[in-house]
Design an enzyme around this catalytic site. Sequence first.
Site, PDB file in Angstrom:
ATOM      1  N   GLY A   9       0.842  -1.190   0.000  1.00 44.47           N
ATOM      2  CA  GLY A   9       0.000   0.000   0.000  1.00 44.47           C
ATOM      3  C   GLY A   9       0.871   1.232   0.000  1.00 44.47           C
ATOM      4  CD  GLN A  31       3.550   5.868   2.468  1.00 49.52           C
ATOM      5  OE1 GLN A  31       2.524   5.303   2.113  1.00 49.52           O
ATOM      6  NE2 GLN A  31       4.597   5.194   2.917  1.00 49.52           N
ATOM      7  CB  CYS A  50       5.967   2.448   7.067  1.00 52.97           C
ATOM      8  SG  CYS A  50       5.330   3.897   6.221  1.00 52.97           S
ATOM      9  CG  LEU A  51       6.658   1.169   0.899  1.00 50.16           C
ATOM     10  CD1 LEU A  51       5.948   1.452  -0.417  1.00 50.16           C
ATOM     11  CD2 LEU A  51       7.721   0.100   0.718  1.00 50.16           C
ATOM     12  CG  HIS A  57       0.179   1.132   7.482  1.00 53.72           C
ATOM     13  ND1 HIS A  57       1.194   0.767   8.331  1.00 53.72           N
ATOM     14  CD2 HIS A  57       0.745   1.985   6.579  1.00 53.72           C
ATOM     15  CE1 HIS A  57       2.315   1.382   7.965  1.00 53.72           C
ATOM     16  NE2 HIS A  57       2.067   2.122   6.893  1.00 53.72           N
ATOM     17  CG  HIS A 108       0.668   6.782   5.497  1.00 51.57           C
ATOM     18  ND1 HIS A 108       1.822   7.332   5.992  1.00 51.57           N
ATOM     19  CD2 HIS A 108       0.943   5.466   5.280  1.00 51.57           C
ATOM     20  CE1 HIS A 108       2.756   6.387   6.069  1.00 51.57           C
ATOM     21  NE2 HIS A 108       2.245   5.249   5.667  1.00 51.57           N
TER      22      HIS A 108
HETATM   23 ZN   LIG Z   1       3.214   3.438   5.682  1.00 52.63          ZN
END
Ligand SMILES: [Zn+2]
Length: 196
Positions: free
Chosen positions: A45, A50, A105-106, A147, A151
């Site tokens: 995701g 992000q 998390c990326l 999640h 964000h």
């Molecule tokens: Zn994340």
Amino acid sequence: MVLPIVAYGEAVLKKKSKNIHEDIDQLDELIADMWETMYNANGVGIAAPQVGRSLRLFVVDPSPFAEDETLSEEERQEIKRAKKAYINPTIIHREGEEWAFTEGCLSIPDIHEDVFRPEQITIEYYDANFEKHTDTFDGLAARVIQHEYDHIEGILFTDKLSSLKKRLIKSKLNKIINGKVSIDYRMRFPKAKKTR
Ligand SMILES: [Zn+2]
């Protein structure tokens, strides 16, 4: 196009995102870029903040979790059903016992910690054609959606950890802020001079 992923410490990750208007320019392109960026980084995701956009939008594809052979066919389909772009979403209901799962998390590479979240959610959202939907998800699908939803509310999974855990990962987080991590996808760091 693969976009650089914004790293922990960037202000956009702490901001509550704004709703998207139907006439926004190049929404299809942004969504396509987010899919590409997420798959390139082996994520399940990614949310618009992000990639540096403070918009209420995220894409989710939890299907890697469906490869678990202990799951029934029904459970696999349930996980795959969550693969979508979610525009202007609102979680209108959360239900069930909170359960722990190790999240990553990326934007926060190399940190994985247990996070407690409710079992089931009901979410209202618009799809990429601006059609409204209301869906209920549980298990890992609900996990990934919650999640990503956090964000767009400016919340990171590290915010949900105990104060002890937060202290234990503080030096790792500082390394991320300064770009001192080894990653195999493009990132933008708050204190590093260049995007890698
Ligand atoms: Zn994340």
